[in-house]
Motif scaffolding. Structure first.
Motif, PDB file in Angstrom:
ATOM      1  N   TRP A 110       0.830  -1.435  -0.111  1.00 49.82           N
ATOM      2  CA  TRP A 110      -0.018  -0.024  -0.008  1.00 49.82           C
ATOM      3  C   TRP A 110       0.887   1.281  -0.079  1.00 49.82           C
ATOM      4  O   TRP A 110       0.657   2.267  -0.529  1.00 49.82           O
ATOM      5  CB  TRP A 110      -0.846  -0.036   1.205  1.00 49.82           C
ATOM      6  CG  TRP A 110      -0.291   0.178   2.452  1.00 49.82           C
ATOM      7  CD1 TRP A 110       0.357  -0.742   3.153  1.00 49.82           C
ATOM      8  CD2 TRP A 110       0.327   1.077   3.040  1.00 49.82           C
ATOM      9  NE1 TRP A 110       0.791  -0.434   4.355  1.00 49.82           N
ATOM     10  CE2 TRP A 110       0.796   1.033   4.454  1.00 49.82           C
ATOM     11  CE3 TRP A 110      -0.258   2.680   3.037  1.00 49.82           C
ATOM     12  CZ2 TRP A 110       1.050   1.867   5.298  1.00 49.82           C
ATOM     13  CZ3 TRP A 110       0.341   3.902   3.915  1.00 49.82           C
ATOM     14  CH2 TRP A 110       0.954   3.253   4.894  1.00 49.82           C
ATOM     15  N   LEU A 111       2.064   1.186   0.688  1.00 49.01           N
ATOM     16  CA  LEU A 111       3.115   2.183   0.607  1.00 49.01           C
ATOM     17  C   LEU A 111       3.535   2.418  -0.875  1.00 49.01           C
ATOM     18  O   LEU A 111       3.543   3.883  -1.054  1.00 49.01           O
ATOM     19  CB  LEU A 111       4.131   2.044   1.421  1.00 49.01           C
ATOM     20  CG  LEU A 111       4.806   3.131   2.236  1.00 49.01           C
ATOM     21  CD1 LEU A 111       3.726   4.264   2.885  1.00 49.01           C
ATOM     22  CD2 LEU A 111       5.882   2.849   3.412  1.00 49.01           C
ATOM     23  N   LEU A 112       3.850   1.617  -1.383  1.00 49.85           N
ATOM     24  CA  LEU A 112       4.083   1.495  -2.851  1.00 49.85           C
ATOM     25  C   LEU A 112       3.239   2.380  -3.553  1.00 49.85           C
ATOM     26  O   LEU A 112       3.323   3.136  -4.550  1.00 49.85           O
ATOM     27  CB  LEU A 112       4.667   0.177  -3.373  1.00 49.85           C
ATOM     28  CG  LEU A 112       5.313   0.511  -4.701  1.00 49.85           C
ATOM     29  CD1 LEU A 112       6.435   1.423  -4.767  1.00 49.85           C
ATOM     30  CD2 LEU A 112       5.983  -0.865  -5.150  1.00 49.85           C
ATOM     31  N   THR A 113       1.967   1.950  -3.225  1.00 46.44           N
ATOM     32  CA  THR A 113       0.798   2.499  -4.282  1.00 46.44           C
ATOM     33  C   THR A 113       0.567   4.200  -3.929  1.00 46.44           C
ATOM     34  O   THR A 113       0.368   4.786  -4.737  1.00 46.44           O
ATOM     35  CB  THR A 113      -0.513   1.766  -3.822  1.00 46.44           C
ATOM     36  OG1 THR A 113      -0.378   0.449  -3.956  1.00 46.44           O
ATOM     37  CG2 THR A 113      -1.763   2.395  -4.438  1.00 46.44           C
ATOM     38  N   VAL A 114       0.814   4.486  -2.661  1.00 49.69           N
ATOM     39  CA  VAL A 114       0.814   5.835  -2.406  1.00 49.69           C
ATOM     40  C   VAL A 114       1.769   6.702  -3.183  1.00 49.69           C
ATOM     41  O   VAL A 114       1.470   7.749  -3.837  1.00 49.69           O
ATOM     42  CB  VAL A 114       0.961   5.988  -0.701  1.00 49.69           C
ATOM     43  CG1 VAL A 114       1.397   7.373  -0.466  1.00 49.69           C
ATOM     44  CG2 VAL A 114      -0.393   5.469  -0.097  1.00 49.69           C
ATOM     45  N   LEU A 115       2.874   6.099  -3.302  1.00 49.48           N
ATOM     46  CA  LEU A 115       4.056   6.670  -3.857  1.00 49.48           C
ATOM     47  C   LEU A 115       3.676   6.893  -5.211  1.00 49.48           C
ATOM     48  O   LEU A 115       4.071   7.843  -5.845  1.00 49.48           O
ATOM     49  CB  LEU A 115       5.441   6.060  -3.699  1.00 49.48           C
ATOM     50  CG  LEU A 115       6.716   6.602  -4.210  1.00 49.48           C
ATOM     51  CD1 LEU A 115       6.869   8.209  -3.634  1.00 49.48           C
ATOM     52  CD2 LEU A 115       7.771   5.817  -3.957  1.00 49.48           C
ATOM     53  N   ALA A 116       3.243   5.674  -5.915  1.00 52.85           N
ATOM     54  CA  ALA A 116       2.910   5.705  -7.448  1.00 52.85           C
ATOM     55  C   ALA A 116       1.911   6.693  -7.625  1.00 52.85           C
ATOM     56  O   ALA A 116       1.862   7.545  -8.690  1.00 52.85           O
ATOM     57  CB  ALA A 116       2.543   4.202  -7.844  1.00 52.85           C
ATOM     58  N   ALA A 117       0.880   6.964  -6.918  1.00 47.87           N
ATOM     59  CA  ALA A 117      -0.083   7.726  -6.859  1.00 47.87           C
ATOM     60  C   ALA A 117       0.153   9.380  -6.793  1.00 47.87           C
ATOM     61  O   ALA A 117       0.124  10.060  -7.409  1.00 47.87           O
ATOM     62  CB  ALA A 117      -1.220   7.582  -6.046  1.00 47.87           C
ATOM     63  N   SER A 118       1.244   9.538  -5.970  1.00 45.80           N
ATOM     64  CA  SER A 118       1.617  10.727  -5.968  1.00 45.80           C
ATOM     65  C   SER A 118       2.799  11.266  -6.976  1.00 45.80           C
ATOM     66  O   SER A 118       2.728  12.191  -7.362  1.00 45.80           O
ATOM     67  CB  SER A 118       2.342  11.007  -4.328  1.00 45.80           C
ATOM     68  OG  SER A 118       3.722  10.201  -4.589  1.00 45.80           O
ATOM     69  N   LEU A 119       3.353  10.382  -7.620  1.00 45.75           N
ATOM     70  CA  LEU A 119       4.255  10.332  -8.548  1.00 45.75           C
ATOM     71  C   LEU A 119       3.366  10.653  -9.833  1.00 45.75           C
ATOM     72  O   LEU A 119       3.515  11.788 -10.557  1.00 45.75           O
ATOM     73  CB  LEU A 119       4.900   8.766  -9.175  1.00 45.75           C
ATOM     74  CG  LEU A 119       5.441   9.014 -10.630  1.00 45.75           C
ATOM     75  CD1 LEU A 119       6.652   9.836 -10.473  1.00 45.75           C
ATOM     76  CD2 LEU A 119       5.908   7.562 -10.723  1.00 45.75           C
ATOM     77  N   LEU A 120       2.194  10.203 -10.062  1.00 47.05           N
ATOM     78  CA  LEU A 120       1.265  10.466 -11.024  1.00 47.05           C
ATOM     79  C   LEU A 120       0.947  11.857 -10.997  1.00 47.05           C
ATOM     80  O   LEU A 120       0.629  12.865 -11.953  1.00 47.05           O
ATOM     81  CB  LEU A 120       0.124   9.506 -11.358  1.00 47.05           C
ATOM     82  CG  LEU A 120       0.589   8.152 -11.865  1.00 47.05           C
ATOM     83  CD1 LEU A 120      -0.483   7.189 -11.806  1.00 47.05           C
ATOM     84  CD2 LEU A 120       1.076   8.288 -13.142  1.00 47.05           C
ATOM     85  N   SER A 121       0.329  12.287 -10.016  1.00 50.93           N
ATOM     86  CA  SER A 121      -0.179  13.528  -9.516  1.00 50.93           C
ATOM     87  C   SER A 121       0.913  14.497  -9.495  1.00 50.93           C
ATOM     88  O   SER A 121       0.707  15.781 -10.250  1.00 50.93           O
ATOM     89  CB  SER A 121      -0.715  13.747  -8.072  1.00 50.93           C
ATOM     90  OG  SER A 121      -1.043  14.901  -7.587  1.00 50.93           O
ATOM     91  N   GLY A 122       2.336  14.478  -9.191  1.00 51.09           N
ATOM     92  CA  GLY A 122       3.365  15.164  -9.603  1.00 51.09           C
ATOM     93  C   GLY A 122       3.688  15.332 -11.022  1.00 51.09           C
ATOM     94  O   GLY A 122       3.918  16.544 -11.646  1.00 51.09           O
ATOM     95  N   LEU A 123       3.470  14.251 -11.853  1.00 50.67           N
ATOM     96  CA  LEU A 123       3.939  14.424 -13.257  1.00 50.67           C
ATOM     97  C   LEU A 123       2.762  15.253 -13.852  1.00 50.67           C
ATOM     98  O   LEU A 123       2.993  15.962 -14.809  1.00 50.67           O
ATOM     99  CB  LEU A 123       3.827  13.122 -13.788  1.00 50.67           C
ATOM    100  CG  LEU A 123       4.927  12.209 -14.005  1.00 50.67           C
ATOM    101  CD1 LEU A 123       4.851  10.959 -14.460  1.00 50.67           C
ATOM    102  CD2 LEU A 123       6.033  13.103 -14.527  1.00 50.67           C
ATOM    103  N   ALA A 124       1.260  15.078 -13.533  1.00 51.21           N
ATOM    104  CA  ALA A 124       0.417  15.704 -14.078  1.00 51.21           C
ATOM    105  C   ALA A 124       0.477  17.185 -13.696  1.00 51.21           C
ATOM    106  O   ALA A 124       0.390  18.298 -14.621  1.00 51.21           O
ATOM    107  CB  ALA A 124      -0.967  15.394 -13.420  1.00 51.21           C
ATOM    108  N   TYR A 125       1.001  17.866 -12.466  1.00 46.94           N
ATOM    109  CA  TYR A 125       1.337  18.856 -11.885  1.00 46.94           C
ATOM    110  C   TYR A 125       2.219  19.763 -12.910  1.00 46.94           C
ATOM    111  O   TYR A 125       2.386  20.739 -13.377  1.00 46.94           O
ATOM    112  CB  TYR A 125       1.581  19.157 -10.641  1.00 46.94           C
ATOM    113  CG  TYR A 125       2.011  20.602 -10.217  1.00 46.94           C
ATOM    114  CD1 TYR A 125       1.019  21.548  -9.997  1.00 46.94           C
ATOM    115  CD2 TYR A 125       3.306  21.096  -9.950  1.00 46.94           C
ATOM    116  CE1 TYR A 125       1.247  22.876  -9.409  1.00 46.94           C
ATOM    117  CE2 TYR A 125       3.613  22.073  -9.752  1.00 46.94           C
ATOM    118  CZ  TYR A 125       2.501  23.132  -9.548  1.00 46.94           C
ATOM    119  OH  TYR A 125       2.888  24.450  -8.980  1.00 46.94           O
TER     120      TYR A 125
END
Length: 81
Positions: A39-54
């Protein structure tokens, strides 16, 4: 000081990456598994996608490059699990 135009994309990126590195201690020395579970890796991946979108919306090549380096880190951790 005003918030950036797309602060709602930046917020999950910052919070997710802080949570990952603070809660997990990333990879502990000498261990090859991620502490905290998938689940922690999933949190990091979601934040990565959000950062890329930003970065894409703001047309910020430095932010996009930083998120790409994070993507390499996520991929390497995921591959070791």
């Amino acid at each position: 000081m005003a918030l950036p135009a797309y602060w709602w994309l930046l917020l999950p990126a910052v919070l997710g990456q802080c949570a990952f590195f603070l809660l997990s201690g990333a990879l502990r020395p000498g261990e090859k598994t991620l502490q905290g579970g998938p689940w922690l890796l999933t949190v990091l991946a979601a934040s990565l996608l959000s950062g890329l979108a930003y970065g894409a919306v703001q047309s910020d090549p430095v932010f996009i490059a930083a998120q790409c380096f994070l993507a390499v880190t996520v991929f390497r951790i995921w591959r070791k699990q």
